[in-house]
Design a protein around this motif. Sequence first.
Motif, mmCIF file in Angstrom:
data_model
loop_
_atom_site.group_PDB
_atom_site.id
_atom_site.type_symbol
_atom_site.label_atom_id
_atom_site.label_comp_id
_atom_site.label_asym_id
_atom_site.label_seq_id
_atom_site.Cartn_x
_atom_site.Cartn_y
_atom_site.Cartn_z
ATOM 1 N N LEU A 83 0.859 -1.176 0.000
ATOM 2 C CA LEU A 83 0.000 0.000 0.000
ATOM 3 C C LEU A 83 0.902 1.234 0.000
ATOM 4 O O LEU A 83 1.894 1.286 0.740
ATOM 5 C CB LEU A 83 -0.883 -0.025 1.247
ATOM 6 C CG LEU A 83 -2.100 0.894 1.295
ATOM 7 C CD1 LEU A 83 -3.109 0.512 0.220
ATOM 8 C CD2 LEU A 83 -2.741 0.824 2.673
ATOM 9 N N SER A 84 0.600 2.220 -0.794
ATOM 10 C CA SER A 84 1.523 3.344 -0.971
ATOM 11 C C SER A 84 1.777 4.114 0.316
ATOM 12 O O SER A 84 2.832 4.710 0.491
ATOM 13 C CB SER A 84 1.011 4.287 -2.062
ATOM 14 O OG SER A 84 -0.247 4.828 -1.705
ATOM 15 N N ILE A 85 0.822 4.114 1.243
ATOM 16 C CA ILE A 85 1.017 4.853 2.496
ATOM 17 C C ILE A 85 1.705 4.002 3.553
ATOM 18 O O ILE A 85 2.002 4.486 4.638
ATOM 19 C CB ILE A 85 -0.324 5.372 3.051
ATOM 20 C CG1 ILE A 85 -1.253 4.212 3.417
ATOM 21 C CG2 ILE A 85 -0.981 6.326 2.073
ATOM 22 C CD1 ILE A 85 -2.531 4.658 4.116
ATOM 23 N N ALA B 120 -5.766 3.934 10.770
ATOM 24 C CA ALA B 120 -5.196 4.136 12.107
ATOM 25 C C ALA B 120 -3.826 3.483 12.223
ATOM 26 O O ALA B 120 -2.901 4.020 12.841
ATOM 27 C CB ALA B 120 -6.144 3.570 13.160
ATOM 28 N N LYS B 121 -3.690 2.320 11.618
ATOM 29 C CA LYS B 121 -2.416 1.590 11.665
ATOM 30 C C LYS B 121 -1.290 2.402 11.042
ATOM 31 O O LYS B 121 -0.159 2.372 11.530
ATOM 32 C CB LYS B 121 -2.600 0.254 10.934
ATOM 33 C CG LYS B 121 -1.358 -0.578 10.806
ATOM 34 C CD LYS B 121 -1.690 -1.980 10.319
ATOM 35 C CE LYS B 121 -2.246 -2.004 8.926
ATOM 36 N NZ LYS B 121 -2.505 -3.369 8.439
ATOM 37 N N HIS B 122 -1.612 3.134 9.984
ATOM 38 C CA HIS B 122 -0.567 3.857 9.257
ATOM 39 C C HIS B 122 -0.492 5.337 9.613
ATOM 40 O O HIS B 122 0.317 6.062 9.011
ATOM 41 C CB HIS B 122 -0.776 3.695 7.754
ATOM 42 C CG HIS B 122 -0.630 2.277 7.290
ATOM 43 N ND1 HIS B 122 0.535 1.560 7.448
ATOM 44 C CD2 HIS B 122 -1.514 1.428 6.688
ATOM 45 C CE1 HIS B 122 0.377 0.339 6.963
ATOM 46 N NE2 HIS B 122 -0.860 0.231 6.498
ATOM 47 N N THR B 123 -1.294 5.792 10.545
ATOM 48 C CA THR B 123 -1.200 7.186 10.995
ATOM 49 C C THR B 123 -0.813 7.239 12.474
ATOM 50 O O THR B 123 0.258 7.717 12.831
ATOM 51 C CB THR B 123 -2.513 7.938 10.748
ATOM 52 O OG1 THR B 123 -3.617 7.199 11.299
ATOM 53 C CG2 THR B 123 -2.745 8.152 9.254
ATOM 54 N N ARG B 124 -1.669 6.717 13.327
ATOM 55 C CA ARG B 124 -1.397 6.741 14.766
ATOM 56 C C ARG B 124 -0.567 5.537 15.223
ATOM 57 O O ARG B 124 0.016 5.556 16.303
ATOM 58 C CB ARG B 124 -2.711 6.763 15.546
ATOM 59 C CG ARG B 124 -3.549 8.002 15.306
ATOM 60 C CD ARG B 124 -4.900 7.881 15.981
ATOM 61 N NE ARG B 124 -4.763 7.685 17.419
ATOM 62 C CZ ARG B 124 -4.691 8.676 18.308
ATOM 63 N NH1 ARG B 124 -4.729 9.936 17.894
ATOM 64 N NH2 ARG B 124 -4.587 8.430 19.587
ATOM 65 N N GLY B 125 -0.538 4.494 14.408
ATOM 66 C CA GLY B 125 0.123 3.264 14.813
ATOM 67 C C GLY B 125 1.503 3.090 14.224
ATOM 68 O O GLY B 125 2.131 4.031 13.732
#
Length: 626
Positions: free
Chosen positions: A147-149, A244-249
């Motif tokens: 995934l690009s993010i 959430a996994k890729h921002t806060r996690g």
Amino acid sequence: MRSLIDRFAASEPETTGCATTFEDGTLVVDAAGRDGALASSPAWRAAVVRALADRDAADVVVRRRGLEYRYDDCGVALLTAAGRFVDLVADRDERLADLAARDPLEATREATARAGPAAAIAAESGLAVVADRVADYEDALTPSVGLSIAHSFVDRTAVDDAQLRGVRTLETGSEARIYARPDSVPLYALEVVDLELAADERELLLEAYAAVADGVVEGDRVASRAVERVADGPTDPLLTAVLAKHTRGYGVLEDLFADPRVSDVYVTSPVADNPLRVVVDGESMATNIHLTPDGAGALASRVRRTSGRSFSRASPTVDATAELENGTGVRVAGVTGPVADGVAFAFRERADDRFTLPALVANDTMTAEAAAFLSVAVERNAAILVAGTRGAGKTTLLGTLLYELSPGTRTVVIEDTPELPVGPLQSVDRDVQSLRTGTGDGPEISASDALRTALRLGDGALVVGEIRGEEAPVLYEAMRVGANANAVLGTIHGDGGDAVYERVVSDLEVPPSSFGATDLVVTVQAYRMPAGRKRRLAAIEEVVVGEEGVRFESLYELEGDRPTSTARIDRGESRLVDRLAGPTETYADVRAAIDDRRSSLADLAADGRTAPAEVAAVYADRGRGE
């Protein structure tokens, strides 16, 4: 089985539009077409090769609708050599140059089959050598996908020649498969749920990610609010969880630690060359996951934000703790340049603070009899070292023993990184003060100064998270002269009493006479079972000081896989049991107290009353000589 690319592309219209740019040595292809699969699309290969005719690239990445396809060294070498060939041959043979862009392997066969300039150019460009090593395009141009993010990629070829050992679906929705490999360590292959999203879901996710990154959406529920903002309809829980996994996690680490069998995750530098590695039930495995350099940098930034500690070339090491999105606590050790070739990390699940002695009895870590002896010894202010090798469960056992202190005991805990259950103990009305050493930021207090401070912070139990350096002589001197007449507890690396003695006396330079202030060495072990990795109490040894010096006498030792009494206590031979007796008690009274405690712990374990709050409630009125 169809590849990820085939599955994502199956229902989408074809177009050949694309844009190629170079980003720090990486050729990036933004694909608007059907799939952008370089193995199956001559048109896409031609676009990439023609871009590489102008300059070489270290990496080739195709981006399309939220996914990135990253090609490995073999594929990049083929495409780059083809680009050089096209550049050199175009003025001599335009038809051959066009063929080389679309089909480098066929162009190589044609060029090398005839003598003349084309064959020389095939050799000069390196295309002839690279093409000779490639069986077909599927062999050379099967990409890793991410995934690009996410800043991570899944290598779908890693399972080649591997035998499936087992499959587990994780709470995140991802799937973990373990493969045996004939010539290497096992492979932990992660089927990341992110890659199962449909194209329109991925595009929605990118919009939501941009809203978070740009600060348009903020707050505690930032992921769900961002998805709500860009979606026309109800929030999809899966999209929210992935965002959430890729921002806060912590990105893909959230998936790996969602597997309860995983205790450690290693990020080895340089990250582009090394897959993530994991420890599963005590067994080291490679994964099919690679981080990008940007992904390693994002992890470093996340560690800095959550720990508040500096981590840069000026401060190239970090030791911190973090909490994942699912609440799992991990200990983080990191290095970066100039002490390492880029960013590297070791993430290790922190000791579980939910355990109590009844819980350890219930899960067969120890018998109720051994647990009862430890409980009475702690309550009656014994000096105990919990020993074991790395990952054996030393900190977990030490944390459980803190609940066995009398409820009114003042306790001071010294740690460099918080792992002991200070918060949970305080939440059940225990008087616990923590002291931190080695924070890594600003003024620090040394371990020995922290110990001296702890002795002035109140009369009570003293707990040292790990005895490993300059604090050892100070601690033992305090114990020897009676500066702390209450329980003293700590962990230390070593497998058994003799190993601990060698470490304390020889390595940490504590006089043998001072070591004699230790009452017990409790050894824990990690071992493997068919169902996975387990931990157990291996031995309880009392320290005996005599004319010949210090020796160890076993009170409990392994018989089979369970710690069993050596009968030394029953025979009336334990010097410690004699010392644990109060002014009006006898040796027999202490034995009776241990037996009563055994019944109590066994009942709690059998009834399932093992949570800290339940255990603390039962212990509230417990007094000496129960």
